[in-house]
Write a protein that holds these residues in place. Structure first.
Motif, short mmCIF file in Angstrom:
data_model
loop_
_atom_site.label_atom_id
_atom_site.label_comp_id
_atom_site.label_asym_id
_atom_site.label_seq_id
_atom_site.Cartn_x
_atom_site.Cartn_y
_atom_site.Cartn_z
N GLY A 1 0.82 -1.23 0.00
CA GLY A 1 0.00 0.00 0.00
C GLY A 1 0.84 1.26 0.00
O GLY A 1 0.72 2.11 -0.90
N PRO A 2 1.73 1.43 0.99
CA PRO A 2 2.60 2.61 0.99
C PRO A 2 3.52 2.66 -0.23
O PRO A 2 3.87 3.75 -0.69
N GLY A 3 3.92 1.51 -0.76
CA GLY A 3 4.77 1.49 -1.95
C GLY A 3 4.09 2.15 -3.14
O GLY A 3 4.68 2.98 -3.83
N PHE A 4 2.81 1.78 -3.35
CA PHE A 4 2.07 2.40 -4.45
C PHE A 4 1.80 3.87 -4.17
O PHE A 4 1.90 4.71 -5.06
N ILE B 1 5.02 10.39 -4.49
CA ILE B 1 5.91 11.26 -3.71
C ILE B 1 7.36 11.12 -4.14
O ILE B 1 8.05 12.12 -4.34
N ALA B 2 7.84 9.89 -4.23
CA ALA B 2 9.23 9.61 -4.61
C ALA B 2 9.22 8.51 -5.66
O ALA B 2 9.55 7.37 -5.38
N PRO B 3 8.83 8.87 -6.89
CA PRO B 3 8.60 7.85 -7.90
C PRO B 3 9.81 6.96 -8.21
O PRO B 3 9.65 5.77 -8.44
N ALA B 4 11.01 7.51 -8.22
CA ALA B 4 12.18 6.71 -8.60
C ALA B 4 12.43 5.57 -7.63
O ALA B 4 12.52 4.40 -8.02
N SER B 5 12.52 5.88 -6.34
CA SER B 5 12.81 4.82 -5.36
C SER B 5 11.60 3.91 -5.16
O SER B 5 11.75 2.70 -4.98
N ALA B 6 10.41 4.46 -5.20
CA ALA B 6 9.21 3.63 -5.02
C ALA B 6 9.02 2.70 -6.22
O ALA B 6 8.57 1.56 -6.05
N ALA C 1 8.40 -2.52 -8.65
CA ALA C 1 8.84 -3.47 -9.67
C ALA C 1 9.31 -4.78 -9.04
O ALA C 1 8.96 -5.87 -9.51
N ALA C 2 10.08 -4.68 -7.95
CA ALA C 2 10.55 -5.89 -7.26
C ALA C 2 9.38 -6.66 -6.66
O ALA C 2 9.34 -7.90 -6.72
N MET C 3 8.41 -5.95 -6.11
CA MET C 3 7.24 -6.59 -5.54
C MET C 3 6.45 -7.33 -6.61
O MET C 3 6.05 -8.49 -6.43
#
Length: 138
Positions: free
Chosen positions: A104-107, A112-117, A122-124
């Motif tokens: 949930g927080p990843g999406f 907010i921080a598209p590059a790191s998220a 992608a890994a998830m």
């Protein structure tokens, strides 16, 4: 149209709550999980608020004949506790501790921080695909 608006509204409220509560900040999450280091207790209030909301929801649900936006309730029971669920929960917790994000927080963090998220998401998704392929569902 109503079938789409209810989940969209619920997801928007959920994402806003995660963002306001700080759950989209991996450093804050890792700080909360670091019990023997520089522990950050602020997420305890977020979790306490979630428990309070669920307590109210469970109380209201017991008084309802059926849900407002579905034909029947779909509630878990003790038969749902399988080794697969427990193992998946353990992997989830390990991943949450390492990444500081969960789905949930990843999406929500994509805004907010598209590059790191995006790396996390992608890994998830790759992990979800791997499970489906390993179990022969893909």
């Amino acid at each position: 149209m109503r079938q789409l608006l209810i989940p969209l509204a619920a997801g928007t409220i959920f994402g806003a709550g995660l963002t306001i509560g700080g759950m989209t900040d991996p450093a804050r999450v890792r700080g909360f999980l670091d019990l023997f280091g520089a522990w950050d207790p602020t997420l305890a209030f977020v979790m306490g608020g979630a428990v309070l909301v669920m307590a109210i929801a469970w109380t209201a649900q017991r008084r309802m004949l059926r849900p407002a936006f579905a034909d029947a309730f779909s509630l878990p029971d003790r038969n749902d506790l399988t080794p697969r669920l427990i193992g998946g929960s353990a992997l989830f917790g390990i991943g949450w501790g390492i990444a500081g994000l969960c789905p949930g927080p990843g999406f929500a963090a994509l805004a907010i921080a598209p590059a790191s998220a995006a790396i996390f998401v992608a890994a998830m998704l790759a992990g979800m695909l791997a499970v489906r392929l390993l179990e022969g569902q893909g």
